[in-house]
Design an enzyme around this catalytic site. Structure first.
Site, PDB file in Angstrom:
ATOM      1  N   LYS A 178     -10.603 -33.896 -83.822  1.00  0.00           N
ATOM      2  CA  LYS A 178      -9.587 -33.761 -82.761  1.00  0.00           C
ATOM      3  C   LYS A 178      -9.536 -35.023 -81.904  1.00  0.00           C
ATOM      4  O   LYS A 178      -8.459 -35.540 -81.574  1.00  0.00           O
ATOM      5  CB  LYS A 178      -9.937 -32.579 -81.843  1.00  0.00           C
ATOM      6  N   GLU A 224      -1.801 -27.598 -82.252  1.00  0.00           N
ATOM      7  CA  GLU A 224      -0.889 -27.061 -83.262  1.00  0.00           C
ATOM      8  C   GLU A 224      -0.038 -25.940 -82.675  1.00  0.00           C
ATOM      9  O   GLU A 224       1.167 -25.858 -82.920  1.00  0.00           O
ATOM     10  CB  GLU A 224      -1.676 -26.492 -84.459  1.00  0.00           C
ATOM     11  N   GLU A 278     -17.546 -21.413 -90.992  1.00  0.00           N
ATOM     12  CA  GLU A 278     -17.500 -21.941 -89.627  1.00  0.00           C
ATOM     13  C   GLU A 278     -18.673 -21.415 -88.793  1.00  0.00           C
ATOM     14  O   GLU A 278     -19.124 -22.072 -87.866  1.00  0.00           O
ATOM     15  CB  GLU A 278     -16.162 -21.580 -88.953  1.00  0.00           C
ATOM     16  N   GLY A 311     -12.847 -17.205 -82.057  1.00  0.00           N
ATOM     17  CA  GLY A 311     -11.596 -17.053 -82.805  1.00  0.00           C
ATOM     18  C   GLY A 311     -11.771 -16.296 -84.100  1.00  0.00           C
ATOM     19  O   GLY A 311     -11.013 -15.370 -84.413  1.00  0.00           O
ATOM     20  N   ARG A 312     -12.796 -16.651 -84.865  1.00  0.00           N
ATOM     21  CA  ARG A 312     -12.981 -16.027 -86.186  1.00  0.00           C
ATOM     22  C   ARG A 312     -13.471 -14.591 -86.089  1.00  0.00           C
ATOM     23  O   ARG A 312     -13.531 -13.894 -87.090  1.00  0.00           O
ATOM     24  CB  ARG A 312     -13.922 -16.878 -87.031  1.00  0.00           C
ATOM     25  N   LYS A 314      -6.659 -19.146 -77.145  1.00  0.00           N
ATOM     26  CA  LYS A 314      -7.602 -18.734 -76.104  1.00  0.00           C
ATOM     27  C   LYS A 314      -7.599 -19.719 -74.950  1.00  0.00           C
ATOM     28  O   LYS A 314      -7.490 -19.343 -73.780  1.00  0.00           O
ATOM     29  CB  LYS A 314      -9.007 -18.606 -76.703  1.00  0.00           C
ATOM     30  N   HIS A 357      -8.316 -14.767-115.065  1.00  0.00           N
ATOM     31  CA  HIS A 357      -7.521 -15.659-115.896  1.00  0.00           C
ATOM     32  C   HIS A 357      -7.506 -17.072-115.326  1.00  0.00           C
ATOM     33  O   HIS A 357      -6.627 -17.871-115.653  1.00  0.00           O
ATOM     34  CB  HIS A 357      -6.095 -15.129-116.013  1.00  0.00           C
TER      35      HIS A 357
END
Lengths: 526, 526
Positions: free
Chosen positions: A502, A218, A356, A269-270, A212, A387
């Site tokens: 950051k 990254e 978040e 973002g999420r 954005k 399991h």
């Protein structure tokens, strides 16, 4: 008039605290248990139903939760949100992801732009682009069709779109609408990009760069990694890359990209799977019609979430019961357990969405709150989890509320009949059995084989995992998280907690550290 | 003489409770913080170091934990375990997974068989089989080489081997020892098997059927699914399948399999990655030498775990600090955060390992305990998690202890230099930064941007993720979980909590239900 109050100042909070908790094992036994499962169910649209028979509620508790919904003005706050109020108080932003799938209220105009029209325009652009790629009108420099799409993004630009892709990959294959294979590069670990590049045919791949701000470390690093690989293969990167970004970002008007698709600051973002962040990669992978069906499903759930009566609003009810479990019963985590291998990464997406959004200690005005907020969220698909970590869920010392998801039909339709039942029946039999095992337990003289029960769960039951039901499922959880944020009086739409790391990482890379951080950096050979 | 006592009856438990907790943010600042990171470190072998500088301990607390280790006889109990005592009290079994990688003590003979010799024999058999497949001495009916291996198993027969395969897949590729592609089928959801089968070449695939009992519902169902597919492709299933099972299981001597490899009741599923359960698939995928190197690494960690001094025994120390965080500080969950994309499924494996081992409410004698036992375990790789659930970890209302893992070097060695640093340096800078951000926090007048700090973590730092270091990493966590089980006086090696669900699921499939279970079954169309 909306008033924003801390949860612990509400009358209904005190009311809830004064109600005795139910004995779930007792309530869920016999005819009463059958009645609970029969009656405690809300339609979610798109063939989905939210069943809360095994959650720790009674008529009295539900009535108090309805009072809470009213007192906390959940419906009014949602209405304010979708009509364009500044709900993201920290960043002073509107919260508009619902507009990517439909118009829930009045027109929302920001900076002179009708935002619904803007999102639809971006969606149309992605549709047109995908159609041209599929038709061979947009090709690589050699005039050959693209076969693969690789999303480069992290966090919300990765988890949601990846989970949605995996959820529909096999459905699309059997419905002959799987157009392109999708891969995802997210981690700054160079092995992530190297491994993905080693298994694709870069000459026939389109890379979707998603950031954005256009500044995500990254993502820009992985873009360079990919550009390097394209150059080494003698390819012109600008013929293989598109950008999804905001109009004001450095990527927006760059010649480095074949095309650019826009989102804006009003979509976190999420919450961006239904925007161009999910739209470009999913339209390329499955065709734009599948993405449109997914949006339609999300819109169905959004419309239902407008209902002020929590007994008719699955997202609101799920939120309220979750708050009850977190703040009154004191359960610190919640597991998401889809009985569908296609939803293998759905829990990881919900983990981001929930933790978040509501993993906060200050209210929307920046004042500390004195009650527990968002729980830890984790999960894996069933029956695999049975399991694995279910041992603790059944017999551990802490109680973990569970959110099951199950479908009557598989996606691919291939099945075998063994011992009188299909695999799909075995899958469904297991989720039904687990709900009762958790709720009712089973007494045994051997204490090691004794099950206390009293472990609450709900289940969302669907006909099949399709684009529409997936959209409704996603929106359900988005809206649930939103309502919980309203109850806790949080700003669920910023994420200041990611900033400090950051800043410090930049300092490490600039070798501007001292103390423990310097010693650690040395130990890691930076 | 070993005595088994509940944790809360120990003198050292009271001692720990009476020590004031440290102020981690303060301790980790300035020169003191630098000294902690420098000094609070234990070698784990194979290039790994366990650094606990940012865990919430002081000299006083460490001394009390050493007293606890002594009083709880952790070293003696481990010694008894590897010398063949019946540590699995519920099922009255020995616990011998350590013997798959080395002989730690005296010979262990059970049912007249030297168990180390037995496990080595199975390993040699897998080695021989893999070598013959790779050499083209064992082929499909058409005489063509096998290219793909598909593991069919669930729980411990899936999570560990899958996590190990993914951990070494790219390492093997760049080291020219990637022999066969591996895939995994686990879920009874028919879409799982159908999806895997749709993307492999069955004519050139070997299927490894893994079930200790030979009766696991999911696994037998998926075997039938695969056999159906082989038959439809005109292939003889018995030329494409091998079994990993116990010698007494129905699969052991069946003509349905090309070969059978054995484990036994003394190796729990979640501890079976170093047995034939992991050995066959990993030897086929990477060659037996890689599997041997992995075992060597595990053995290195096991040998170090024998040390009675927790300050020289990383697994024991990690266990003790974890108990302190769980029972004295009251933290209900723990996150595992590997800064390595190759370890993407390692947290899911540890989730089973830990939660299935210690998610218990009764002690090893079947008596209820009055203290918290195993925590919820969850995690995702960094830096991805930073853009997801770390918000809650930094600013949520609950504190979650963190277990970081990081490596100085990547596996594939491909990298790019952006803004003066490589991706690998950025990856390492981020994990260093996170540790300090969590521990120290940062005061800000804007409470929304304020970080309290005081959030504990440790980091395991390695040179590179290799077969040896992976083995040591795996064994570290296995031994950590074992030591915590000893402190909590649990039987960490059974899993009675998974039984009730199985019984009820059978009843659903037989249509022998009533009450809530019947209604649920109807809702799910079973």
């Amino acid at each position: 008039m909306i008033s924003w109050k801390n949860f612990d100042t509400l009358t209904s909070y005190q009311e809830l605290k004064n109600i005795e908790a139910i004995d779930l094992a007792k309530e869920m036994s016999g005819d009463n248990g059958a009645d609970r499962i029969r009656n405690y169910s809300v339609s979610m649209g798109e063939g989905l139903n939210f069943n809360y028979g095994a959650r720790p509620v009674s008529e009295e508790i539900l009535s108090a939760l309805a009072n809470l919904a009213k007192e906390a003005q959940l419906a009014e706050k949602f209405e304010a949100l979708y009509n364009g109020a500044v709900i993201n108080t920290g960043e002073k932003r509107l919260v508009l992801h619902h507009l990517t799938r439909g118009q829930l209220g009045s027109d929302v105009v920001a900076e002179g732009i009708n935002k619904r029209a803007f999102y639809m325009e971006q969606q149309a652009k992605a549709k047109d682009f995908a159609n041209k790629v599929h038709a061979g009108e947009i090709t690589n420099a050699a005039g050959e069709k693209f076969t693969t799409v690789v999303q480069i993004g992290i966090g919300g630009s990765d988890l949601g779109p990846r989970a949605m892709y995996l959820a529909l990959e096999n459905w699309a294959k059997v419905n002959n609408t799987h157009k392109m294979r999708a891969e995802f590069i997210s981690n700054v670990d160079p092995d992530d990009a190297a491994a993905v590049l080693s298994k694709i045919d870069v000459a026939h791949s389109i890379f979707v760069l998603v950031s954005k701000s256009g500044t995500t470390l990254e993502t820009l690093t992985n873009e360079s990694f990919v550009k390097d690989a394209l150059a080494k293969a003698g390819l012109d990167a600008s013929k293989h890359m598109v950008a999804v970004t905001s109009e004001t970002s450095p990527l927006a008007k760059s010649d480095d990209y074949l095309a650019a698709f826009f989102m804006d600051d009003y979509i976190g973002g999420r919450y961006s799977s239904t925007s161009a962040v999910g739209g470009v990669v999913l339209s390329l992978a499955f065709g734009p019609e599948v993405f449109e069906a997914f949006l339609k499903g999300a819109n169905t759930a959004d419309e239902l979430a407008k209902n002020a009566n929590p007994l008719e609003n699955a997202a609101m009810l799920d939120a309220l019961i979750g708050v009850y479990e977190r703040n009154i019963l004191g359960y610190p985590s919640t597991a998401v357990l889809p009985y569908s291998q296609a939803l293998s990464r759905f829990p990881a997406h919900l983990q981001q969405l929930d933790m978040e959004s509501n993993g906060k200690s200050v209210n929307r005005d920046g004042e500390p709150v004195c009650y527990a907020t968002g729980p830890v969220i984790f999960g894996e698909p069933g029956t695999n989890g049975q399991h694995s970590f279910y041992q603790l869920l059944h017999q551990g010392t802490d109680i973990v509320p569970l959110q099951f998801v199950g479908f009557k039909n598989s996606q691919m339709g291939e099945d075998v009949l063994i011992q009188g039942s299909t695999s799909q029946q075995k899958l469904c039999a297991n989720v039904a059995a687990q709900i009762i095992a958790f709720a009712c337990g089973k007494a045994d003289e051997n204490r090691n084989k004794n099950f206390e029960g009293g472990r609450p769960s709900s289940i969302i039951i669907g006909e099949q995992l399709t684009p529409e039901s997936l959209g409704a499922l996603l929106a359900h959880f988005e809206n649930k998280v939103m309502f919980q944020g309203f109850v806790w009086n949080l700003n669920s739409f910023d994420q200041e907690g990611v900033q400090l790391g950051k800043v410090l990482a930049k300092r490490v890379l600039a070798h501007e550290t001292d103390g423990a951080l310097k010693v650690l950096s040395d130990l890691l050979n930076i």
